[in-house]
Design a protein around this motif. Sequence first.
Motif, PDB file in Angstrom:
ATOM      1  N   SER A 141       0.840  -1.189   0.000  1.00  0.00           N
ATOM      2  CA  SER A 141       0.000   0.000   0.000  1.00  0.00           C
ATOM      3  C   SER A 141       0.879   1.244   0.000  1.00  0.00           C
ATOM      4  O   SER A 141       1.949   1.263   0.620  1.00  0.00           O
ATOM      5  N   GLU A 142       0.425   2.285  -0.655  1.00  0.00           N
ATOM      6  CA  GLU A 142       1.128   3.568  -0.645  1.00  0.00           C
ATOM      7  C   GLU A 142       1.139   4.187   0.743  1.00  0.00           C
ATOM      8  O   GLU A 142       1.893   5.130   0.998  1.00  0.00           O
ATOM      9  N   GLN A 143       0.355   3.625   1.633  1.00  0.00           N
ATOM     10  CA  GLN A 143       0.270   4.177   2.988  1.00  0.00           C
ATOM     11  C   GLN A 143       1.277   3.557   3.951  1.00  0.00           C
ATOM     12  O   GLN A 143       1.417   4.054   5.073  1.00  0.00           O
ATOM     13  N   VAL A 144       1.955   2.495   3.544  1.00  0.00           N
ATOM     14  CA  VAL A 144       2.863   1.789   4.463  1.00  0.00           C
ATOM     15  C   VAL A 144       4.251   1.689   3.841  1.00  0.00           C
ATOM     16  O   VAL A 144       4.417   1.126   2.755  1.00  0.00           O
ATOM     17  N   TRP A 145       5.246   2.189   4.577  1.00  0.00           N
ATOM     18  CA  TRP A 145       6.621   2.264   4.082  1.00  0.00           C
ATOM     19  C   TRP A 145       7.592   1.643   5.063  1.00  0.00           C
ATOM     20  O   TRP A 145       7.315   1.558   6.257  1.00  0.00           O
ATOM     21  N   TYR A 146       8.724   1.197   4.523  1.00  0.00           N
ATOM     22  CA  TYR A 146       9.860   0.737   5.318  1.00  0.00           C
ATOM     23  C   TYR A 146      10.964   1.785   5.300  1.00  0.00           C
ATOM     24  O   TYR A 146      11.208   2.423   4.262  1.00  0.00           O
ATOM     25  N   MET A 147      11.647   1.941   6.425  1.00  0.00           N
ATOM     26  CA  MET A 147      13.000   2.460   6.414  1.00  0.00           C
ATOM     27  C   MET A 147      13.901   1.260   6.683  1.00  0.00           C
ATOM     28  O   MET A 147      13.810   0.628   7.741  1.00  0.00           O
ATOM     29  N   ASN A 148      14.720   0.900   5.708  1.00  0.00           N
ATOM     30  CA  ASN A 148      15.588  -0.263   5.826  1.00  0.00           C
ATOM     31  C   ASN A 148      16.814   0.047   6.677  1.00  0.00           C
ATOM     32  O   ASN A 148      17.081   1.202   7.013  1.00  0.00           O
ATOM     33  N   GLY A 149      17.570  -0.994   6.974  1.00  0.00           N
ATOM     34  CA  GLY A 149      18.732  -0.842   7.833  1.00  0.00           C
ATOM     35  C   GLY A 149      19.814   0.061   7.283  1.00  0.00           C
ATOM     36  O   GLY A 149      20.647   0.572   8.034  1.00  0.00           O
ATOM     37  N   ASP A 150      19.806   0.276   5.955  1.00  0.00           N
ATOM     38  CA  ASP A 150      20.776   1.200   5.357  1.00  0.00           C
ATOM     39  C   ASP A 150      20.184   2.593   5.174  1.00  0.00           C
ATOM     40  O   ASP A 150      20.738   3.421   4.451  1.00  0.00           O
ATOM     41  N   PHE A 151      19.040   2.841   5.824  1.00  0.00           N
ATOM     42  CA  PHE A 151      18.355   4.137   5.833  1.00  0.00           C
ATOM     43  C   PHE A 151      17.656   4.459   4.508  1.00  0.00           C
ATOM     44  O   PHE A 151      17.168   5.574   4.334  1.00  0.00           O
ATOM     45  N   THR A 152      17.588   3.520   3.578  1.00  0.00           N
ATOM     46  CA  THR A 152      16.808   3.736   2.371  1.00  0.00           C
ATOM     47  C   THR A 152      15.329   3.516   2.684  1.00  0.00           C
ATOM     48  O   THR A 152      14.973   2.807   3.628  1.00  0.00           O
TER      49      THR A 152
END
Length: 255
Positions: free
Chosen positions: A36-47
Amino acid sequence: MLKNFAKERFDIIIQAGQSNSEGIGFGPAEQPYEPSEQVWYMNGDFTMAQAAEKVTGNEIQTTFVLSFAWEYLNAGLLRDGRKLLILRTAVGGTGFLDHHWGMTDDHYLRMMEMTRTALELNGENRLVALLWHQGESDALLNADYDTHFRNLSGLVRSVRETFHVPELPFIAADFVQLWKSRNAAVSEPVIAAIRAVCGEGRGAFVETDGLLSNFQQLGRPTRDWEDDIHFSRNSCYLLGQRYFEAYRKMVGSKE
């Protein structure tokens, strides 16, 4: 064009701990997560990336945080104009006794920096939950109750104090029951300590009865071994629902 996340207002979930938090669940799922466009990750490399299940070889693996996010949206807890950001700080095979989650250790420091970065993206961003699953590594290293309680309690307290959220909900869960039964002596003091930390302030402990491991779900080895320590993909979804039920009881209809 790169997305400008400074213009987004996020509810932020910290997803921390080791592999069962990171998500090693394989097998079929009754209702797979749909991005969903409403749910995002910030990954361990900050991307930053849209939250989704992971493809590993020819299999799909998942994490309980996706079904938690799904329930969060469906319950209407995400206010208009806001999105959900999951900080992916969990790393498999890590604990306190092997020097990864203590106050001067790498994964703890990265978790704190990721949280700081996420909050600074927009002044209206806010922390809404700390979701934790960890302890198997420390159990195998024979952690005693007092040591594990002190380490975990200190981590939760530091997050709340550093980011000025004294009532931040903290939720943790039991191990896979099959693995725990096979490692009962070393698991019991760690689980007892986790339960006690969840009893401090605004916290909850989630039971895992009836949730299957990868090996139990698939009936075959996963990645060349009989994986009895990780929740299966379908069990991850059920676990996320249980985490959310605990969260909802703490926060009510609106947070």
